[in-house]
Design an enzyme around this catalytic site. Structure first.
Site: not given
Ligand code: NDP
Ligand code: OXD
Length: 315
Positions: A230, A278
């Site tokens: 993000r 994005h």
């Molecule tokens: P998940 O919830 O599966 O994974 C999130 C990961 O981030 C987990 O491993 C979590 O740790 C880690 N995390 C969260 N907070 C912290 C922190 N403070 N310190 C260290 N690690 C942290 O999410 P997804 O993988 O499905 O998606 C991730 C993000 O990708 C979405 O939230 C979105 O913002 C972004 N995204 C962007 C898109 C784009 O088109 N650019 C499309 C889709 C998603 P733990 O495993 O220990 O809980």
């Molecule tokens: C998502 C995105 O969160 O598209 O899936 O950013």
């Protein structure tokens, strides 16, 4: 029972058509003008819902995000605290993100922008390249998306590590967890990737201080940053300053604050920055609607919801 789309910034007709196709029996309503009797609505899918709209649905049972992130929903300060939120975790979305991450790691690794520039100038310069094993890739966020990208990059031969809140066990991928291991993770990382969710803890995490702690032992002598998590996670001024001073070799950015990235942003024209709008992982309407409809069917038959957001963590 009715289902409501609250998508003020999305092409609503595409989404309603997709939902009608995959779930023809679902009573699909649309905010604001095709909402009908609010008392019928038990499920909604939202992205940037105007504050107060979700709260005005008295019989709502589940709020659904149409993407992996839920920050666009959590922005509404009036959300009812007792209604669960679910997010998307689907192989189509994950696969698209992995393509993007692999593409941009390879683009930097194989110096494709330099080759493009040389082609424009008709320069035949077959400069030496290095092996994937020479590059240490570090992924912040080892959830659904981060883990899949890590495995694919590992299989290409890169030295891959992940950093998350809790440790992970993925063969051939080094795991770092929590604040205590953040600096060690940065110190071994030549290419820093963010696939973190937007939370107060991850805001501004890619800043000058973080960049200064990255490895300078990689083949380019300075690190590379890729942010597909993000926009709130990178400090644009710090990235620009680090690129200009040589502390950073290059950056790929897919997400911004605000979006769309304003035309006057210096990021657009910086020679070391690659911008994408994005689009790292697009939510495909039919695939995501099928996933949402499946989750509704599960909930109605008393099964547990898939991919429930943990409100205490914010993702
Ligand atoms: P998940 O919830 O599966 O994974 C999130 C990961 O981030 C987990 O491993 C979590 O740790 C880690 N995390 C969260 N907070 C912290 C922190 N403070 N310190 C260290 N690690 C942290 O999410 P997804 O993988 O499905 O998606 C991730 C993000 O990708 C979405 O939230 C979105 O913002 C972004 N995204 C962007 C898109 C784009 O088109 N650019 C499309 C889709 C998603 P733990 O495993 O220990 O809980
Ligand atoms: C998502 C995105 O969160 O598209 O899936 O950013």
């Amino acid at each position: 029972m009715a289902f409501l789309f609250i998508l003020p910034t999305w092409p609503i007709d595409v989404w309603t058509a997709a939902m009608r196709k995959v779930a023809p029996d679902l009573d699909v309503r649309v905010w604001p003008d095709r909402i009908g009797n609010v008392e019928d609505i038990e499920y909604c899918a939202a992205w940037l819902p105007p504050p107060g709209v979700v709260k005005s649905l008295p019989n709502l049972k589940v709020i659904m995000s149409l993407g992996a992130g839920v920050d666009a929903i959590l922005k509404d300060p009036t959300l009812p605290g007792n209604v669960p939120i679910v997010r998307v975790n689907d192989p189509d979305l994950t696969g698209r993100m992995t393509e993007y991450i692999v593409l941009h790691v390879l683009m930097h690794h194989r110096q494709q922008r330099r080759l493009d520039e040389n082609q424009r100038k008709k320069i035949w310069d077959s400069f030496p390249t290095h092996a994937a094993r020479d590059l240490s890739v570090g992924i912040m966020g080892m959830g659904v998306m981060g883990a899949d990208s890590a495995v694919r990059l590992r299989d290409l031969g890169f030295r891959v590590a992940g950093w998350s809140r809790s440790p992970k066990t993925i063969p051939g991928v080094e795991s770092f967890a929590g604040e205590a291991e953040f600096d060690a993770f940065l110190a071994r990382t030549d290419v820093l990737i963010s696939l973190l969710p937007a939370t107060p803890d991850t805001d501004g995490i890619i800043n000058r201080g973080t960049i200064a702690k990255l490895s300078r032992n990689g083949p380019f002598g300075a690190p590379i940053v890729i942010n597909a998590g993000r926009g709130r996670q990178h400090v644009a001024e710090d990235i620009l300053a680090a690129l200009d001073s040589g502390e950073l070799h290059a950056a790929t950015l897919d997400v911004f604050t605000p979006e769309p990235l304003p035309p006057e942003s210096p990021l657009w024209t910086h020679p070391k920055v690659t911008i994408t709008p994005h689009c790292a992982a697009d939510s495909d309407p039919e695939t995501i609607c099928a996933y949402v409809a499946g989750n509704i069917r599960k909930h109605q038959s008393g099964e547990a919801l898939d991919n429930l957001v943990d409100m205490s963590r914010g993702y």
